[in-house]
Design a protein around this motif. Structure first.
Motif, PDB file in Angstrom:
ATOM      1  N   SER A 226      14.430 -22.159   5.574  1.00  9.51           N
ATOM      2  CA  SER A 226      15.068 -20.852   5.677  1.00  9.51           C
ATOM      3  C   SER A 226      15.683 -20.443   4.338  1.00  9.51           C
ATOM      4  N   PHE A 227      16.276 -21.404   3.650  1.00  9.94           N
ATOM      5  CA  PHE A 227      16.835 -21.163   2.317  1.00  9.94           C
ATOM      6  C   PHE A 227      15.753 -20.623   1.383  1.00  9.94           C
ATOM      7  N   MET A 228      14.619 -21.309   1.338  1.00  7.60           N
ATOM      8  CA  MET A 228      13.532 -20.897   0.445  1.00  7.60           C
ATOM      9  C   MET A 228      12.910 -19.578   0.901  1.00  7.60           C
ATOM     10  N   GLY A 229      12.773 -19.415   2.233  1.00  7.69           N
ATOM     11  CA  GLY A 229      12.171 -18.187   2.739  1.00  7.69           C
ATOM     12  C   GLY A 229      12.989 -16.960   2.410  1.00  7.69           C
ATOM     13  N   LEU A 230      14.308 -17.055   2.591  1.00  9.36           N
ATOM     14  CA  LEU A 230      15.153 -15.897   2.289  1.00  9.36           C
ATOM     15  C   LEU A 230      15.342 -15.700   0.791  1.00  9.36           C
ATOM     16  N   LEU A 231      15.209 -16.765   0.008  1.00  8.21           N
ATOM     17  CA  LEU A 231      15.176 -16.603  -1.449  1.00  8.21           C
ATOM     18  C   LEU A 231      14.019 -15.679  -1.826  1.00  8.21           C
ATOM     19  N   LEU A 232      12.871 -15.898  -1.176  1.00  5.82           N
ATOM     20  CA  LEU A 232      11.703 -15.049  -1.445  1.00  5.82           C
ATOM     21  C   LEU A 232      11.917 -13.623  -0.956  1.00  5.82           C
ATOM     22  N   VAL A 233      12.374 -13.501   0.288  1.00  7.46           N
ATOM     23  CA  VAL A 233      12.519 -12.179   0.899  1.00  7.46           C
ATOM     24  C   VAL A 233      13.484 -11.301   0.103  1.00  7.46           C
ATOM     25  N   TYR A 234      14.659 -11.830  -0.202  1.00  4.38           N
ATOM     26  CA  TYR A 234      15.666 -11.022  -0.874  1.00  4.38           C
ATOM     27  C   TYR A 234      15.407 -10.902  -2.369  1.00  4.38           C
ATOM     28  N   GLY A 235      14.877 -11.977  -2.971  1.00  4.48           N
ATOM     29  CA  GLY A 235      14.547 -11.884  -4.388  1.00  4.48           C
ATOM     30  C   GLY A 235      13.522 -10.809  -4.648  1.00  4.48           C
ATOM     31  N   LEU A 236      12.479 -10.768  -3.826  1.00  8.96           N
ATOM     32  CA  LEU A 236      11.431  -9.766  -4.010  1.00  8.96           C
ATOM     33  C   LEU A 236      11.925  -8.363  -3.691  1.00  8.96           C
ATOM     34  N   ASN A 237      12.616  -8.202  -2.567  1.00 10.78           N
ATOM     35  CA  ASN A 237      13.026  -6.866  -2.170  1.00 10.78           C
ATOM     36  C   ASN A 237      14.123  -6.291  -3.058  1.00 10.78           C
ATOM     37  N   THR A 238      14.943  -7.152  -3.652  1.00 11.36           N
ATOM     38  CA  THR A 238      15.994  -6.656  -4.534  1.00 11.36           C
ATOM     39  C   THR A 238      15.456  -6.305  -5.909  1.00 11.36           C
ATOM     40  N   TRP A 239      14.505  -7.084  -6.399  1.00 13.29           N
ATOM     41  CA  TRP A 239      14.118  -6.955  -7.804  1.00 13.29           C
ATOM     42  C   TRP A 239      12.665  -6.542  -8.048  1.00 13.29           C
ATOM     43  N   LEU A 240      11.830  -6.384  -6.995  1.00 15.96           N
ATOM     44  CA  LEU A 240      10.430  -6.043  -7.240  1.00 15.96           C
ATOM     45  C   LEU A 240      10.257  -4.774  -8.079  1.00 15.96           C
ATOM     46  N   PRO A 241      10.974  -3.666  -7.765  1.00 15.88           N
ATOM     47  CA  PRO A 241      10.815  -2.490  -8.625  1.00 15.88           C
ATOM     48  C   PRO A 241      11.156  -2.771 -10.094  1.00 15.88           C
ATOM     49  N   GLN A 242      12.223  -3.568 -10.305  1.00 18.41           N
ATOM     50  CA  GLN A 242      12.605  -3.871 -11.684  1.00 18.41           C
ATOM     51  C   GLN A 242      11.608  -4.836 -12.338  1.00 18.41           C
ATOM     52  N   LEU A 243      11.094  -5.787 -11.562  1.00 15.66           N
ATOM     53  CA  LEU A 243      10.070  -6.693 -12.093  1.00 15.66           C
ATOM     54  C   LEU A 243       8.844  -5.921 -12.542  1.00 15.66           C
ATOM     55  N   SER A 245       8.767  -2.788 -13.339  1.00 19.95           N
ATOM     56  CA  SER A 245       9.158  -1.986 -14.506  1.00 19.95           C
ATOM     57  C   SER A 245       9.091  -2.836 -15.771  1.00 19.95           C
ATOM     58  N   SER A 246       9.525  -4.102 -15.677  1.00 16.21           N
ATOM     59  CA  SER A 246       9.465  -5.012 -16.818  1.00 16.21           C
ATOM     60  C   SER A 246       8.023  -5.304 -17.228  1.00 16.21           C
ATOM     61  N   ALA A 247       7.109  -5.226 -16.254  1.00 16.99           N
ATOM     62  CA  ALA A 247       5.701  -5.489 -16.536  1.00 16.99           C
ATOM     63  C   ALA A 247       4.988  -4.266 -17.093  1.00 16.99           C
ATOM     64  N   GLY A 248       5.702  -3.135 -17.154  1.00 16.68           N
ATOM     65  CA  GLY A 248       5.111  -1.935 -17.733  1.00 16.68           C
ATOM     66  C   GLY A 248       4.723  -0.863 -16.740  1.00 16.68           C
ATOM     67  N   TYR A 249       4.989  -1.106 -15.444  1.00 18.75           N
ATOM     68  CA  TYR A 249       4.688  -0.090 -14.438  1.00 18.75           C
ATOM     69  C   TYR A 249       5.838   0.922 -14.382  1.00 18.75           C
ATOM     70  N   THR A 250       5.569   2.121 -13.852  1.00 17.21           N
ATOM     71  CA  THR A 250       6.604   3.155 -13.759  1.00 17.21           C
ATOM     72  C   THR A 250       7.563   2.828 -12.613  1.00 17.21           C
ATOM     73  N   LEU A 251       8.745   3.480 -12.620  1.00 19.21           N
ATOM     74  CA  LEU A 251       9.726   3.269 -11.552  1.00 19.21           C
ATOM     75  C   LEU A 251       9.159   3.688 -10.205  1.00 19.21           C
ATOM     76  N   ASN A 252       8.476   4.832 -10.150  1.00 25.58           N
ATOM     77  CA  ASN A 252       7.885   5.278  -8.884  1.00 25.58           C
ATOM     78  C   ASN A 252       6.832   4.298  -8.389  1.00 25.58           C
ATOM     79  N   ALA A 253       6.074   3.724  -9.314  1.00 22.78           N
ATOM     80  CA  ALA A 253       5.076   2.723  -8.928  1.00 22.78           C
ATOM     81  C   ALA A 253       5.765   1.500  -8.319  1.00 22.78           C
ATOM     82  N   GLY A 254       6.895   1.088  -8.920  1.00 25.18           N
ATOM     83  CA  GLY A 254       7.640  -0.052  -8.388  1.00 25.18           C
ATOM     84  C   GLY A 254       8.182   0.211  -7.000  1.00 25.18           C
ATOM     85  N   LEU A 255       8.711   1.413  -6.762  1.00 23.81           N
ATOM     86  CA  LEU A 255       9.217   1.770  -5.432  1.00 23.81           C
ATOM     87  C   LEU A 255       8.085   1.836  -4.418  1.00 23.81           C
ATOM     88  N   SER A 256       6.933   2.359  -4.846  1.00 22.69           N
ATOM     89  CA  SER A 256       5.772   2.425  -3.951  1.00 22.69           C
ATOM     90  C   SER A 256       5.297   1.027  -3.568  1.00 22.69           C
TER      91      SER A 256
END
Length: 410
Positions: A226-243, A245-256
């Motif tokens: 559960s620790f590892m699973g929620l690390l994935l769930v919250y890590g991705l959902n909190t930072w995917l748009p920013q990740l 963006s860091s890779a060169g995609y637009t903000l709207n692309a990250g939200l999509s």
């Protein structure tokens, strides 16, 4: 569960705007602190408030916690700085943290035999439906981030009367009749039985039970997963748009992509529940975590084709999020009804420590400028560790035997 889904992604949708505009004094460090302290509240709620549903019933707890969450979610709108913003998120999390374990225990109180997987995963579709709706709302209203919290708080207040008037009160000890049984005027009602059974449940349901045979190894294994699973769930959902963006995609692309990720999660939940009930939860949760590791590692490679990128994120969502939900489904099967809320609260509460670590680690990588691709490598490693922990857990436990017993699919 829709409200929990809202809370899952709301910070992920507003953090890029808060950092870019520096509204309330936000920077990468402040955003990481806000995300972390929010999850501290959710973890405390899961650990210390959710188990009360085993003593006092599910409905009152859900009503009180949703009301509390709604009050402090709207309060976020009026925060003058990062510190107050974070305090309100902490307080909102205390209420929300108890909701997921109580809701899943509620569903499994009534689930017909052999349907725990489907009952749990279908309930959790609300979690990701809320996440999808929140990501979609963000596409329409961002950069006005305050509207996100207003909508979340109002949604909670609208839900409260439905919870109060439509949900029956229940304690696990009273759910003993077959699903096909019809009401009998000579038998006590569920409410009467709940009152009569409450003292016994209150005496027996506690965290101490999880330390008695045959439960310690089971509790430890599911807690790590559960620790590892929620690390994935919250890590991705909190930072995917920013990740992204860091890779060169637009903000709207990250939200999509955040929206696509959670659409994949809903699809994965439906499939995972059916397969778990057919083939056994252990086999499917191990397979799901293993495939999560593969696809998370694959996202570290930048994909130029937009259609292929969306497909890759969708498939990642299919496996990552339903992996965590299958852990909850398994907990519902491994522990008896009298301990169900307590065991789910323990798994969710310890899991929330992973939910805290995920955004914190990813935020640190963002601040250091190496979030892409290292964030995806960290996520893949977490999925591998979950597999290692769950291999040690039996498929089912026979408490009466006083020892760990592996059995066939349940």
């Amino acid at each position: 569960m829709v409200l929990d889904g809202f809370d899952l992604v709301v910070l992920g949708t507003v953090i890029p705007t808060l950092i870019k505009t520096q509204d309330l004094g936000f920077d990468a460090v402040g955003a990481t602190f806000a995300a972390t302290i929010s999850l501290v509240g959710v973890g405390l709620g899961a650990l210390f408030i959710a188990p009360l549903s085993d003593r006092f019933g599910r409905r009152n707890l859900l009503v009180a916690c949703v009301t509390w969450f709604s009050i402090f979610t709207i309060a976020v709108v009026f925060a003058p700085n990062v510190a107050v913003f974070s305090i309100f998120r902490l307080l909102a999390g205390l209420g929300l943290g108890a909701c997921l374990p109580a809701a899943l225990a509620y569903m499994n109180d009534y689930a017909p035999a052999g349907s725990a997987g489907k009952s749990t995963t279908r309930t959790m579709t609300g979690y990701h439906a809320g996440a999808v709706a929140t990501a979609f709302l963000a596409l329409m209203v961002i950069p006005d981030w305050r509207i996100m919290f207003v909508v979340g708080g109002i949604a909670g207040f609208v839900l409260v009367p439905f919870l109060w008037f439509k949900l029956p009160e229940t304690l696990p000890a009273v759910i003993t009749l077959p699903a096909a049984s019809k009401p009998d005027a000579t038998k006590p009602t569920a409410g009467q039985a709940a009152k009569e059974a409450a003292p016994a449940v209150e005496e027996r349901a506690s965290f101490r039970d999880l330390g008695r045979k045959p439960y310690p190894l089971v509790a430890a294994g599911v807690a790590v997963a559960s620790f590892m699973g929620l690390l994935l769930v919250y890590g991705l959902n909190t930072w995917l748009p920013q990740l992204m963006s860091s890779a060169g995609y637009t903000l709207n692309a990250g939200l999509s992509l955040l929206l696509v990720l959670n659409v994949g999660a809903v699809a994965g939940l439906v499939v995972a529940g059916i397969l778990a009930d057919k083939h056994g939860t252990k086999k499917i949760v191990l397979l799901w975590f293993a495939l999560s590791a593969v696809f998370l590692a694959a996202l570290s490679v930048k994909i130029q084709n937009e259609l292929l990128l969306n497909a890759a994120v969708f498939v990642t969502g299919v496996f990552v999020f339903s992996s965590q939900v299958l852990v909850y489904a398994w907990v519902s099967q491994l522990f008896p009804a009298r301990l169900r809320g307590t065991a789910l609260g323990f798994a969710a509460g310890v899991g929330r420590l992973g939910a805290i670590l995920g955004p914190a680690v990813t935020g640190t990588l963002v601040a250091a400028g190496i979030a892409y691709p290292w964030g995806f490598y960290v996520f893949a490693a977490a999925a591998v560790l979950a597999v290692a922990a769950l291999v040690l857990v039996p498929q089912a436990v026979t408490a009466a035997a006083g020892k760990r017993t592996a059995v066939g699919p349940s």
